[in-house]
Design a protein around this motif. Structure first.
Motif, short mmCIF file in Angstrom:
data_model
loop_
_atom_site.label_atom_id
_atom_site.label_comp_id
_atom_site.label_asym_id
_atom_site.label_seq_id
_atom_site.Cartn_x
_atom_site.Cartn_y
_atom_site.Cartn_z
N GLY A 125 0.81 -1.14 0.13
CA GLY A 125 0.07 0.24 0.14
C GLY A 125 0.93 1.24 -0.01
N ALA A 129 1.33 4.01 -3.03
CA ALA A 129 0.60 5.56 -2.68
C ALA A 129 1.85 6.52 -3.10
CB ALA A 129 0.12 5.54 -1.17
N ASP A 137 0.28 2.51 -11.79
CA ASP A 137 -1.27 2.59 -11.90
C ASP A 137 -1.87 1.22 -12.64
OD1 ASP A 137 -0.96 5.00 -10.93
OD2 ASP A 137 -0.64 6.03 -12.68
N VAL A 144 -7.12 -4.14 -8.21
CA VAL A 144 -8.54 -3.68 -7.91
C VAL A 144 -9.31 -4.87 -8.50
CG1 VAL A 144 -10.45 -2.08 -8.45
CG2 VAL A 144 -8.29 -1.22 -7.79
N PHE A 188 -5.53 -2.35 -1.32
CA PHE A 188 -6.57 -1.52 -1.86
C PHE A 188 -6.89 -0.39 -0.71
CE2 PHE A 188 -10.85 0.03 -2.27
CZ PHE A 188 -10.98 0.81 -3.28
N LEU A 189 -7.02 -1.05 0.49
CA LEU A 189 -7.41 -0.13 1.33
C LEU A 189 -6.44 0.58 2.12
CD1 LEU A 189 -9.76 0.49 4.00
CD2 LEU A 189 -8.64 -1.33 5.24
N ARG A 191 -3.55 1.46 0.57
CA ARG A 191 -3.14 2.45 -0.58
C ARG A 191 -3.94 3.88 -0.29
NH1 ARG A 191 -5.28 5.45 -4.72
NH2 ARG A 191 -3.39 6.03 -6.08
N ASN A 192 -5.20 3.59 -0.34
CA ASN A 192 -6.13 4.82 -0.21
C ASN A 192 -5.86 5.27 0.87
OD1 ASN A 192 -7.19 4.14 -2.85
ND2 ASN A 192 -8.90 2.91 -1.94
N PHE A 193 -5.68 4.71 2.00
CA PHE A 193 -5.32 5.47 3.50
C PHE A 193 -3.92 6.02 3.56
CE2 PHE A 193 -4.30 5.90 7.74
CZ PHE A 193 -5.83 6.24 8.49
N ALA A 195 -2.37 7.26 1.00
CA ALA A 195 -2.59 8.50 -0.05
C ALA A 195 -2.87 9.55 0.67
CB ALA A 195 -3.31 8.04 -1.20
N GLU A 196 -3.97 9.73 1.56
CA GLU A 196 -4.35 10.74 2.31
C GLU A 196 -3.33 11.43 3.41
OE1 GLU A 196 -7.15 12.12 1.67
OE2 GLU A 196 -7.59 10.52 0.07
N GLY A 304 -10.93 9.47 6.95
CA GLY A 304 -11.11 10.21 5.71
C GLY A 304 -12.61 10.71 5.63
#
Length: 307
Positions: A125, A129, A137, A144, A188-189, A191-193, A195-196, A304
């Protein structure tokens, strides 16, 4: 403006508007919303919680009754005959080597599967990120896409693969299967966290001489604690309660608790005095883990939501 006009204007300001004042009747929706934060809603939520916990309470009380009492009446009979309660069932459970061994096997499968998913998912992750590499990508899109692959599709090909490399019907094979299917969601979880996280914070750490490993360990991991805790709880519950994968890939000589209970039902259909406490123990351990990390779980779910 004359004195008379000013007086009339002041009197008009003192006249209450329509619907204002203490005697105005509020709309029905407003009254319901006002009551929602009071005692009525609290009583309703307590009743919902009790209704949700009723199967658990019933299983607990059944596990404390003898086989004859369970066959004769329902678990609610204990409220009128509390003398039926006994801990003999749990003593028989401890004397049942199949059940106790299956609990150890479940822990042996669940803990490594959870730790591997958390550790590998955290590294991956962070890489997706904040690290640049060719095709980043596109690889993330592949991850995903793997989220929608059902477990049932992979049972036959993975069984053939595990049989070819000699890990079919082994604990190691079950751990690898759970790890492989838990990683897409974990990556997925996280990486999105990750990235914030503010870029300025990472750049400041790099200016202080922090490398990628130190940056990940000292900055990213502490900030990602809530998300990592949520992921760990999800993975733990999924692996602990799994029966399909364990039924196919686990060693038949040391099955996890879900398979062991299923085998007990098939072989000894009337031994409810062993099945009830075994089922309760297998259920209460995930509940203890969930409530122990409830605060981190809620923080991770809400992360988030508020910027």
């Amino acid at each position: 403006m004359t004195t008379t006009e000013a007086a009339e204007a002041g009197q008009a300001e003192r006249v209450p508007r329509k619907g204002a004042g203490t005697g105005a009747r509020q709309p029905l929706g407003a009254r319901i919303a006002a009551r929602a934060g009071g005692g009525v809603m609290r009583v309703f939520l307590v009743l919902v919680a009790l209704f949700w916990l009723m199967p658990t309470i019933g299983l607990l009380l059944s596990s404390l009754r003898g086989a004859e009492d369970i066959a004769a009446t329902g678990w609610w009979k204990v409220f009128t005959a509390p003398s039926e309660l006994t801990f003999d069932n749990y003593q028989r459970l401890l004397d049942n080597s199949t059940i106790t061994g299956s609990l150890f096997s479940t822990v042996l499968i669940t803990v490594p599967s959870t730790l591997l998913v958390v550790v590998i998912g955290s590294f991956a992750g962070y890489a997706f990120a904040w690290m640049e590499f060719p095709g980043r990508d596109w690889w993330f899109l592949v991850v995903v896409g793997l989220l929608v692959v059902p477990v049932q599709v992979a049972l036959i090909p993975v069984s053939e693969l595990f049989g070819a490399i000699g890990i079919f019907e082994t604990t190691f094979g079950v751990i690898m299967f759970h790890t492989a299917f838990g990683l897409p969601f974990a990556i997925f979880l996280l990486r999105n966290f990750f990235a914030e996280i503010p870029r300025e914070l990472l750049e400041a750490a790099r200016l202080d001489g922090a490398g990628e490993i130190r940056l990940f360990a000292r900055v990213v991991m502490p900030l990602g604690g809530p998300a990592i805790a949520s992921l760990g709880i999800f993975q733990f519950l999924w692996v602990w309660n799994d029966m399909l994968v364990a039924l196919i890939f686990a060693d038949s000589g040391s099955p996890p608790i879900t398979v062991a209970l299923q085998q007990q039902v098939r072989q000894f259909g009337n031994n409810i005095d062993v099945l009830a406490p075994g089922a309760f123990v297998s259920m209460v351990i995930p509940l203890v883990v969930f409530f122990a990390f409830q605060r981190q779980f809620v923080s991770g779910v809400m992360a988030g939501a508020v910027k």
